[in-house]
Design a protein around this motif. Structure first.
Motif, PDB file in Angstrom:
ATOM      1  N   GLY A 115      23.357   5.580   2.727  1.00  0.00           N
ATOM      2  CA  GLY A 115      22.272   4.648   3.034  1.00  0.00           C
ATOM      3  C   GLY A 115      20.966   5.314   2.684  1.00  0.00           C
ATOM      4  O   GLY A 115      20.903   6.522   2.425  1.00  0.00           O
ATOM      5  N   ARG A 116      19.889   4.524   2.641  1.00  0.00           N
ATOM      6  CA  ARG A 116      18.573   5.086   2.355  1.00  0.00           C
ATOM      7  C   ARG A 116      17.525   4.438   3.249  1.00  0.00           C
ATOM      8  O   ARG A 116      17.537   3.224   3.441  1.00  0.00           O
ATOM      9  CB  ARG A 116      18.237   4.932   0.871  1.00  0.00           C
ATOM     10  N   LEU A 117      16.677   5.273   3.806  1.00  0.00           N
ATOM     11  CA  LEU A 117      15.522   4.777   4.570  1.00  0.00           C
ATOM     12  C   LEU A 117      14.317   4.898   3.643  1.00  0.00           C
ATOM     13  O   LEU A 117      13.956   6.005   3.220  1.00  0.00           O
ATOM     14  CB  LEU A 117      15.292   5.620   5.825  1.00  0.00           C
ATOM     15  N   ILE A 118      13.708   3.758   3.337  1.00  0.00           N
ATOM     16  CA  ILE A 118      12.640   3.741   2.343  1.00  0.00           C
ATOM     17  C   ILE A 118      11.338   4.256   2.964  1.00  0.00           C
ATOM     18  O   ILE A 118      10.893   3.758   3.997  1.00  0.00           O
ATOM     19  CB  ILE A 118      12.419   2.302   1.804  1.00  0.00           C
ATOM     20  N   LEU A 119      10.743   5.265   2.306  1.00  0.00           N
ATOM     21  CA  LEU A 119       9.467   5.800   2.785  1.00  0.00           C
ATOM     22  C   LEU A 119       8.299   5.152   2.045  1.00  0.00           C
ATOM     23  O   LEU A 119       7.295   4.801   2.652  1.00  0.00           O
ATOM     24  CB  LEU A 119       9.440   7.318   2.616  1.00  0.00           C
ATOM     25  N   GLU A 120       8.440   5.015   0.723  1.00  0.00           N
ATOM     26  CA  GLU A 120       7.381   4.364  -0.051  1.00  0.00           C
ATOM     27  C   GLU A 120       8.031   3.530  -1.136  1.00  0.00           C
ATOM     28  O   GLU A 120       8.923   4.012  -1.834  1.00  0.00           O
ATOM     29  CB  GLU A 120       6.462   5.410  -0.701  1.00  0.00           C
ATOM     30  N   SER A 121       7.597   2.290  -1.279  1.00  0.00           N
ATOM     31  CA  SER A 121       8.097   1.435  -2.359  1.00  0.00           C
ATOM     32  C   SER A 121       7.164   0.250  -2.497  1.00  0.00           C
ATOM     33  O   SER A 121       6.808  -0.384  -1.515  1.00  0.00           O
ATOM     34  CB  SER A 121       9.511   0.949  -2.045  1.00  0.00           C
ATOM     35  N   SER A 122       6.784  -0.007  -3.723  1.00  0.00           N
ATOM     36  CA  SER A 122       5.996  -1.195  -3.996  1.00  0.00           C
ATOM     37  C   SER A 122       6.505  -1.733  -5.331  1.00  0.00           C
ATOM     38  O   SER A 122       5.970  -1.425  -6.390  1.00  0.00           O
ATOM     39  CB  SER A 122       4.520  -0.806  -4.063  1.00  0.00           C
ATOM     40  N   GLY A 123       7.650  -2.444  -5.246  1.00  0.00           N
ATOM     41  CA  GLY A 123       8.255  -2.972  -6.466  1.00  0.00           C
ATOM     42  C   GLY A 123       9.502  -2.223  -6.910  1.00  0.00           C
ATOM     43  O   GLY A 123      10.008  -2.449  -8.007  1.00  0.00           O
TER      44      GLY A 123
END
Ligand SMILES: [Fe+2]
Length: 318
Positions: A115-123
């Motif tokens: 699994g992944r916990l998103i820290l930064e994403s914009s698109g």
């Protein structure tokens, strides 16, 4: 002479000739060296922590020299500080990972649950069995056993970052790892807004704010996430009020905590591990731990407790 010593000497009389014969026949005398059974678990892994501030800088520099085709491998592993370990704990491993601006990596699948916990994403997106799922900060994406997953970033200026968590030390020790790679056409791919593997932060945040139950003194305000697709791990979100100190817990389950928001520290036996957003703390089993928030804070808790329960080895001091 001490009475115990004399009893032991009588029970295991020294006899080099006898032992040599046993070794020569391909056996090891069971009375030499330490026995395997101890009154309580002794963990060979240490409690330790990793800084997102440092991790992000290191990933930025790695983005320049690691080709986008293998972007799924552009991660920095949170290796335990115990001697020569490459994994975070003995059943769960974590890494920081980055996908660079405008980058599209090939897809793969494996028997490891992750699994992944998103820290930064914009698109940025993960593809899941041929469908695109866009990720927002604090979202969790599950990539269970044998589910195809790829990744890409439509944003041409900003990279995306997350914390990966996997059961690969466990799967590796059981010798059941399979892995495949394929190319996918991300441009032609349908978008899925409601994937069962996408746990959205906006839903979790709302649920935490509207919890009817009071504060659990060991876990704060706590919700269990739906992780039936990754049976080796349970996930929880724990929210602590300003300056809360939780009651210490000690159990046979491993724990990893990722700070989603706020700041504070986790006390593991005699050592305090401070955290702020994105930092990770690993707590090996059978070590007592408690959390202390400096401000209102939220932690993602990742644990192998379901495995311990399934096998009848779960024990807890609370
Ligand atoms: Fe993967």
């Amino acid at each position: 002479m001490n009475k115990n010593k004399s009893t032991e000497a009588l029970l295991v009389a020294s006899d080099e000739k006898r032992d040599k014969k046993i070794y020569q026949a391909g056996f090891i005398p069971g009375w030499i060296g330490e026995g395997g059974l101890k009154p309580e678990p002794i963990h060979e892994f240490n409690a330790c922590s990793w800084s997102w501030h440092k991790g992000k800088k290191l990933l930025h520099s790695a983005a320049k020299s690691i080709d986008s085709r293998v972007a799924e491998r552009r991660n920095i592993r949170m290796a335990n500080t115990a001697n020569q370990k490459r994994t975070t704990l003995n059943t769960i491993h974590t890494s920081y990972q980055m996908v660079a601006p405008g980058e599209f990596a090939r897809a793969h699948r494996h028997t490891v649950n992750a699994g992944r916990l998103i820290l930064e994403s914009s698109g940025a997106f993960t593809t899941l069995n041929g469908e695109k799922v866009y990720m927002e900060p604090n979202d969790i994406i599950l990539t269970p056993n044998w589910v195809w997953h790829g990744l890409g970033n439509d944003n041409e200026e900003l990279g995306a970052f997350w914390v990966d968590f996997l059961d690969d030390p466990l799967v590796s020790s059981l010798k059941t790892i399979f892995f495949e790679v394929r190319d996918e056409d991300y441009e032609a791919m349908e978008e899925n807004h409601d994937s069962p593997y996408h746990i959205k932060w906006r839903d979790l945040d709302k649920e935490l704010e509207n919890l009817d139950s009071g504060v659990d003194e060991s876990h704060g305000h706590r919700i269990k996430l739906d992780t039936t697709s990754i049976p080796s791990m349970d996930l929880f979100m724990e929210r602590f009020d300003d300056k809360m100190k939780t009651r210490a817990i000690k159990s046979t389950a491993n724990h990893i905590f990722v700070c989603v928001e706020g700041s504070g520290s986790t006390q593991v036996e005699d050592t305090s591990f401070p955290w702020e957003r994105g930092d990770v703390v690993a707590v090996p089993s059978w070590k007592s731990f408690s959390h202390h928030s400096s401000v209102k804070s939220t932690l993602l808790e990742i644990t192998d407790q379901p495995l311990m329960e399934l096998l009848g080895w779960y024990r807890s001091s609370v």
